[in-house]
Structures are given as structure tokens and as C-alpha cells.
Design an enzyme around this catalytic site. Structure first.
Site, PDB file in Angstrom:
ATOM      1  N   HIS A  42       0.872  -1.185   0.000  1.00  0.00           N
ATOM      2  CA  HIS A  42       0.000   0.000   0.000  1.00  0.00           C
ATOM      3  C   HIS A  42       0.902   1.225   0.000  1.00  0.00           C
ATOM      4  O   HIS A  42       1.073   1.904   1.020  1.00  0.00           O
ATOM      5  CB  HIS A  42      -0.944  -0.006   1.207  1.00  0.00           C
ATOM      6  CG  HIS A  42      -1.895  -1.164   1.199  1.00  0.00           C
ATOM      7  ND1 HIS A  42      -1.521  -2.452   1.569  1.00  0.00           N
ATOM      8  CD2 HIS A  42      -3.205  -1.256   0.835  1.00  0.00           C
ATOM      9  CE1 HIS A  42      -2.565  -3.265   1.445  1.00  0.00           C
ATOM     10  NE2 HIS A  42      -3.592  -2.558   1.005  1.00  0.00           N
ATOM     11  N   GLU A 121      -0.344   0.219  -5.437  1.00  0.00           N
ATOM     12  CA  GLU A 121      -1.239   1.295  -5.018  1.00  0.00           C
ATOM     13  C   GLU A 121      -2.442   1.307  -5.957  1.00  0.00           C
ATOM     14  O   GLU A 121      -2.294   1.109  -7.162  1.00  0.00           O
ATOM     15  CB  GLU A 121      -0.518   2.641  -5.054  1.00  0.00           C
ATOM     16  CG  GLU A 121      -1.378   3.836  -4.721  1.00  0.00           C
ATOM     17  CD  GLU A 121      -2.059   3.727  -3.360  1.00  0.00           C
ATOM     18  OE1 GLU A 121      -3.282   4.004  -3.295  1.00  0.00           O
ATOM     19  OE2 GLU A 121      -1.388   3.362  -2.371  1.00  0.00           O
ATOM     20  N   ASP A 167       0.850  -1.859   5.083  1.00  0.00           N
ATOM     21  CA  ASP A 167       0.227  -0.840   5.935  1.00  0.00           C
ATOM     22  C   ASP A 167      -1.001  -0.258   5.251  1.00  0.00           C
ATOM     23  O   ASP A 167      -1.017   0.908   4.851  1.00  0.00           O
ATOM     24  CB  ASP A 167       1.236   0.256   6.309  1.00  0.00           C
ATOM     25  CG  ASP A 167       1.793   0.982   5.095  1.00  0.00           C
ATOM     26  OD1 ASP A 167       1.743   0.400   3.996  1.00  0.00           O
ATOM     27  OD2 ASP A 167       2.249   2.127   5.245  1.00  0.00           O
TER      28      ASP A 167
END
Length: 294
Positions: A42, A121, A167
Site C-alpha cells: 500500500h 497502489e 500498511d
């Protein structure tokens, strides 16, 4: 779910803990010449302007990294904190702290030329920013894809060395079981992976239970380690503020590592109390540090 933007939170107390630990992990991995693959599930935008409208809206850096710098002026920081702050200084060569590096930029500064970097992402704007920041690095790949699927795409790596950083925003309760499932899959595919999981300290049962569930999962998977040995782990949590009147808010955060560097526990023994004092927004800041060495 693409509402979360880390630009509103860059440099907060959670970033300080997470990135200090990440710096320690990568510097340890660099001690061996063989390449390793770093997977960031992430990744966010990569880097953030602390003068942007997003960063100023909540002013979280003022209660995070800026408090650390103010505390440093009065109290000598431990070595691990110094290494982290040196990296921030290198990221701002003109002086001051106008920009804050996310984990992809910390990785870009610390990885060697032959260490692959896999960045995931989903947010379209953040993916574009991420790609711009990483365009000059030969072995970086930016994926607009679900980071929870990254372990099956990249593990085991050809070099047989890997670090996984996870995370997510935890905006929904569904992220907690996804983290647990991704850790299990990672250890089944490549038990030697160094895993760093960040989690928020918020008023949710899932957040409070996550460290215990991670411990239980790696206990069950322990025999998958090389030679049937149990897997080592480390859990660190930093609590620096009280919940608001409704019981909400980010009181602190934690990191849970599988196969942590053997040096990390000692580094955090001195760093956590120093950070608790530096970041305290309550009269009773606290920290937790627990581990199992192998």
C-alpha cells in the site's frame, strides 16, 4: 475504497514509528551483499509536501515529526532515531523539513542498485505520483493493483531474500482479515520473508486483536520455517494520545514483524521511551515491546 489519501496524515506519529522501524530493517538487510526484493503493498504517493493544503488541514506532522525534531533539540536521540532523522535530512537537502518521504522513498534511498522494489497502489492519482518519483530507478515496478495479492506475484524471489511491508488504511474492518490472510500466504510461499505489518491503535476490536491473531498464525505456521524451526516475531506499540470524548481517534499505532532483524529489539528498547516522551499528547504515554527470538 479509494477515499483514503495519506497526504492528510504524512509525518504523523504513526509514520514516525513505522518509518523508524523500516529504516532499521532495510539497513540490516543491506549488510549482506545478496540482493533482496522489497514489496510495499500500500505504497501511497511516495512523497508528500508538508506545506500542501492536505497536510496543513489536520496538521498531523506538527504533532508527529516536528515534535520529534523539537525533542531532539533538548534530548539526545538514540542511534536508531538518529539514523531515521538523517534520512529525512538527506531527503530535504535544502534544509528544513518541507517534504516527508513515504515508505517508497525511504526504500529508494536505502535499497542498492540490484534490489528489486515492487510498489502497489490503487488510487489513480497516487499511482501517477509514485511512478514519477520512481522513474529513475531501474528495478522499481509500480503496479496499480490490489496489494494484498502481491505475495503470490513475487514470492519466493529469485534471490531468496525478501521484505514485505503492509500498511493498509484499515478504513474498513475488512482490511484486518486481509492482512492476516496475506501474512499466512507469504509465510506459506516463502517462510524466510521479513514481514512488517503496521496497524492503528483505534477503538476497534479488530485492531486490538490483530497482534494476538498474527502471533497465533505464525505459531501455527512455525514448522514451515527452514529446518522446522519456529518463526521469530517482534511487536512494538506506541500510545501517545487519548481518544476524543466519543472514544475515537488514533491513540497510537503498532508494528508487528515476522523474522525481524536480531538487532531491532535492542534498538527499540531505547527508541520507544524516547519517542513516547517526544510525541506525548497525554500525561501518560506508553509503549509495548515484546518479541520471540529464534
Amino acid at each position: 475504497m479509494l477515499a483514503y489519501r495519506h497526504a492528510f496524515h504524512a509525518g504523523n506519529h504513526a509514520d514516525v514509528l513505522k518509518h523508524l522501524v523500516l529504516v532499521q530493517v532495510l539497513q540490516y538487510m543491506n549488510q549482506k551483499p545478496r540482493p533482496y526484493t522489497l514489496i510495499d503493498t500500500h505504497a501511497g504517493a511516495g512523497a508528500y509536501s508538508l506545506g500542501s493544503a492536505e497536510a496543513r488541514k489536520k496538521g498531523e506532522a506538527e504533532l508527529g515529526i516536528h515534535r520529534v525534531l523539537a525533542h531532539k533539540a533538548r534530548h539526545k536521540p538514540p542511534e536508531a532515531v538518529e539514523r531515521y532523522l538523517e534520512l529525512l535530512q538527506a531527503f530535504n537537502p535544502g534544509g528544513g523539513l518541507g517534504r516527508y518521504p513515504g515508505s517508497p522513498e525511504i526504500a529508494r534511498m536505502l535499497l542498492r542498485e540490484d534490489d528489486p522494489l515492487m510498489l502497489y497502489e490503487l488510487h489513480p492519482t497516487d499511482v501517477e505520483s509514485l511512478a514519477r518519483h520512481q522513474i529513475d530507478r531501474r528495478l522499481t515496478r509500480v503496479h496499480r493493483a490490489d496489494g494484498f495479492a502481491a505475495p503470490r506475484a513475487h514470492l519466493p524471489p529469485p534471490s531468496r531474500r525478501a521484505v514485505l511491508v503492509m500498511d493498509p488504511s484499515y478504513e474498513t474492518r475488512g482490511d484486518y482479515p486481509k492482512v492476516l490472510a496475506a501474512v499466512r500466504e507469504t509465510l506459506q510461499r516463502f517462510p524466510e520473508t521479513v514481514i512488517l505489518v503496521w496497524y492503528p491503535q483505534v477503538q476497534r476490536v479488530e485492531a486490538a486483536e490483530l497482534p494476538r491473531r498474527l502471533k497465533s498464525a505464525i505459531e501455527a505456521l512455525g514448522k514451515a520455517g527452514a529446518g522446522g524451526k519456529p518463526l521469530g516475531w517482534l511487536h512494538a506499540r506506541l500510545t501517545v494520545q487519548a481518544p476524543d470524548a466519543q472514544g475515537f481517534g488514533l491513540a497510537g499505532s503498532g508494528v508487528f514483524l515476522v523474522n525481524p532483524p536480531w538487532t531491532l529489539h535492542e534498538a527499540l528498547k531505547t527508541s520507544l521511551p524516547w519517542l513516547a516522551a517526544a510525541l506525548a499528547q497525554t500525561d501518560t504515554p506508553s509503549y509495548v515491546l515484546d518479541h520471540r527470538a529464534v
